[in-house]
Design an enzyme around this catalytic site. Sequence first.
Site, PDB file in Angstrom:
ATOM      1  N   HIS A 195       0.811  -1.194  -0.086  1.00 32.77           N
ATOM      2  CA  HIS A 195      -0.172  -0.165  -0.083  1.00 32.77           C
ATOM      3  C   HIS A 195       0.802   1.329   0.218  1.00 32.77           C
ATOM      4  O   HIS A 195       2.096   1.010   0.148  1.00 32.77           O
ATOM      5  CB  HIS A 195      -0.941   0.174   1.296  1.00 32.77           C
ATOM      6  CG  HIS A 195      -0.162  -0.151   2.587  1.00 32.77           C
ATOM      7  ND1 HIS A 195       0.114   1.074   2.977  1.00 32.77           N
ATOM      8  CD2 HIS A 195      -0.115  -0.940   3.330  1.00 32.77           C
ATOM      9  CE1 HIS A 195       0.785   0.785   4.511  1.00 32.77           C
ATOM     10  NE2 HIS A 195       0.629  -0.458   4.574  1.00 32.77           N
ATOM     11  N   CYS A 211       3.298  -5.229   6.768  1.00 34.10           N
ATOM     12  CA  CYS A 211       2.675  -4.685   5.402  1.00 34.10           C
ATOM     13  C   CYS A 211       4.132  -3.996   4.720  1.00 34.10           C
ATOM     14  O   CYS A 211       4.995  -3.591   5.368  1.00 34.10           O
ATOM     15  CB  CYS A 211       1.624  -3.802   5.495  1.00 34.10           C
ATOM     16  SG  CYS A 211       0.047  -4.545   5.878  1.00 34.10           S
TER      17      CYS A 211
END
Length: 313
Positions: A195, A211
Site C-alpha cells: 500500500h 505490510c
Amino acid sequence: MTGRRSRSVRNLALAALLASACAGGFGPARPRYLLESPPASKDLVGRLGVHETSSEDTLIDLAPELGVGYVELLAANPGIDPWLPPDDALLFVPNARLLPDAPRDGIVVNLGDLRLYYYEKGAAVRAYPIGIAKDGYATPMGVTSVKAKREKPDWIPGESARRDDPSLPARVKPGPDNPLGEHALYLAWPSYLIHGTNDPRGVGRHSSRGCIRLYPEHIAELYERVEPGTAVRVVNQPVKLGWIGGELYLEVNPDSEQSLQLDETGKLGEASASSTLRGQVTQAAGKQAKRVDWALVERIALRRTGIPARVTR
C-alpha cells in the site's frame, strides 16, 4: 517528491569518481561502479545517480525527494552524517539494482535490499523502494498473490495496532490520518497489504507491522498495472549477482540486523563477509571464475553499500 529543491549533479561520471575518492575508494581493490548509462542487461534495473547536498538537507527528508529509501541512501554513503551532511557533499543515489534470484514474473519483494520489483509482460522491469516490518514484527516470506485492490481504502486497525494505541477507532476512513494512503493491493495472506502511506518518511525503512509500504506516486503507478491474481514472491537476498556487458557485478546490502541498525542509529556496525559469499560468486561466475577479483569481492562484502560493482578483471 515536491516542495524542495534538487541539485542533481550533471556530470555523473566525474561526480561519481569524486564521490568514490572521497569515500576512500581508490586503492588496489577499488569498487568499479557503473558511472555512465549502463549497457543493456537482463540482470540490472535503473542507473546510479549522484546528488549534491545542501547544508539544509537531512537524509531522511532527502530520500523521498530522490525517490530512494532512507536506509539504502545511508548504506550507499558511509561516513555521511544523516542529520548534518556537509554542504556540497556528493551522495550516491542507489537507483541501480541487480535483480533478485527469483522467477521474473509478477511482483518480487526483496527484504534484503528493501525493494519491490514488478515484471510486466512486454515492459521493462520496475523497481521501487519499500518500507517493511519494524523491530518486533515480520514481513512474511514465500509465495502469495494479489487478492484484490482498492483506491482510497479504509484502514481497520488490527490487534497489535490497538495494543499500541487503544484510542484508535474501529475504522479509519481515507484521508491524512490513514496509514494505507490512497491505494492498496490486498494479498492472499490475511492482513498483509502492499500500500501507499500518509508518511513518506517511513518508506525505505523498518516502519510497518508487516505490510509493504511504497511512496504515494510509486503505489499509484503499480496500482494501475497490477491486476488481482498477480503472483507475489517475498525473498530475503542482501547479496545479488548479475552480468552487465560481459562482466560479473556484485551487490551486497546490509543484512537484516545491520539494516535495522542503520535505520535506528544512522550507522553501520562492523561487518564480516558471509561464509556463503565465495560459493555464490563462484557459481554465478561459472567458467569465468578465474577472472574474479577476490580481494574486491571481500571489500564489497565488508562495505555493504548496496551499489553493484564489477568483480571480474
